[in-house]
Design an enzyme around this catalytic site. Structure first.
Site, PDB file in Angstrom:
ATOM      1  N   HIS A 105       0.908  -1.254   0.034  1.00 49.93           N
ATOM      2  CA  HIS A 105       0.119   0.113   0.142  1.00 49.93           C
ATOM      3  C   HIS A 105       0.972   1.197  -0.090  1.00 49.93           C
ATOM      4  O   HIS A 105       1.886   1.384   0.439  1.00 49.93           O
ATOM      5  CB  HIS A 105      -1.044  -0.040   1.264  1.00 49.93           C
ATOM      6  CG  HIS A 105      -0.224   0.091   2.481  1.00 49.93           C
ATOM      7  ND1 HIS A 105       0.503   1.125   3.154  1.00 49.93           N
ATOM      8  CD2 HIS A 105       0.094  -0.985   3.296  1.00 49.93           C
ATOM      9  CE1 HIS A 105       1.126   0.878   4.334  1.00 49.93           C
ATOM     10  NE2 HIS A 105       0.797  -0.570   4.496  1.00 49.93           N
ATOM     11  N   GLU A 136      -2.569  -7.167   7.332  1.00 49.00           N
ATOM     12  CA  GLU A 136      -1.256  -7.227   7.919  1.00 49.00           C
ATOM     13  C   GLU A 136      -0.940  -8.176   9.112  1.00 49.00           C
ATOM     14  O   GLU A 136      -2.048  -8.388   9.647  1.00 49.00           O
ATOM     15  CB  GLU A 136      -0.859  -5.704   8.082  1.00 49.00           C
ATOM     16  CG  GLU A 136       0.404  -5.613   8.877  1.00 49.00           C
ATOM     17  CD  GLU A 136       1.880  -6.074   8.012  1.00 49.00           C
ATOM     18  OE1 GLU A 136       1.760  -7.180   7.708  1.00 49.00           O
ATOM     19  OE2 GLU A 136       2.773  -5.176   7.665  1.00 49.00           O
TER      20      GLU A 136
END
Length: 205
Positions: free
Chosen positions: A8, A83
């Site tokens: 990201h 994550e």
């Protein structure tokens, strides 16, 4: 087939060195710009029929949506791509981590699994990341773009490539950077490019 693993764009916690993990932290203005720039590159280098799948955490999903929009497809979500959870370490400064858990920080820096409440161990991250990427690669025919996070992407790629998880064989991807892997069959992977971004592509041109 080819699989692109993308991190990201930038967040405010990236700038200040805080571990984000499972916390929701939005992209900065620069992070949005990075996502758009990376999307433009994928518009040039990825052929038709691409599939874009992302972690549901907003920083990854918004990056994926920029790429998907450029390619004229929808961004799909897979919770296995989120994550790693850092538990009690999320959102605190590196100095606070070291002051509160000196032995665990040293173990973590050496590639071990620290005994911290809520910390997801390496083998768990590897299993879900490898499972997700292999499953999506089985399901699609064209290029696959996977948008995830720093630690989970690194551990997932180490798992795909059969590399040790106890050492940082691969460095973390930079914000909005990607790696390209070739898959010949399930479990048979080659890393072709690592940590590429629009700036490095221009420098190499």
């Amino acid at each position: 087939m080819r699989v692109y693993v993308v991190r990201h764009g930038q967040t405010a916690w990236n700038v200040t060195g805080l571990l984000q993990g499972s916390s929701e932290v939005p992209l900065t203005a620069l992070g949005h710009a990075q996502a758009v720039a990376t999307a433009a590159v994928f518009g040039r280098i990825v052929g038709p029929g691409a599939t874009v799948v992302a972690s549901p955490l907003s920083r990854a999903l918004h990056t994926a949506q920029a790429i998907a929009t450029e390619l004229g497809v929808d961004a799909l979500e897979d919770d296995r791509l989120r994550e790693r959870s850092y538990g009690e370490w999320e959102g605190i400064t590196p100095e606070a981590r070291l002051a509160g858990w000196p032995d665990e920080v040293r173990l973590w820096r050496a590639g071990g699994n620290p005994d911290v409440e809520g910390f997801e161990h390496h083998d768990s991250v590897r299993a879900r990341m490898v499972g997700a990427i292999e499953d999506w690669a089985d399901r699609v025919e064209g290029p696959l773009i996977v948008v995830s996070h720093g630690s989970s992407s690194r551990v997932g790629m180490q798992g795909l490539l059969g590399l040790s998880l106890q050492h940082r064989t691969l460095a973390n991807l930079g914000n909005a950077a990607w790696s390209r892997l070739a898959r010949r069959a399930r479990g048979d992977w080659t890393l072709e490019r690592h940590n590429v971004n629009p700036q490095t592509m221009r420098a190499a041109a």
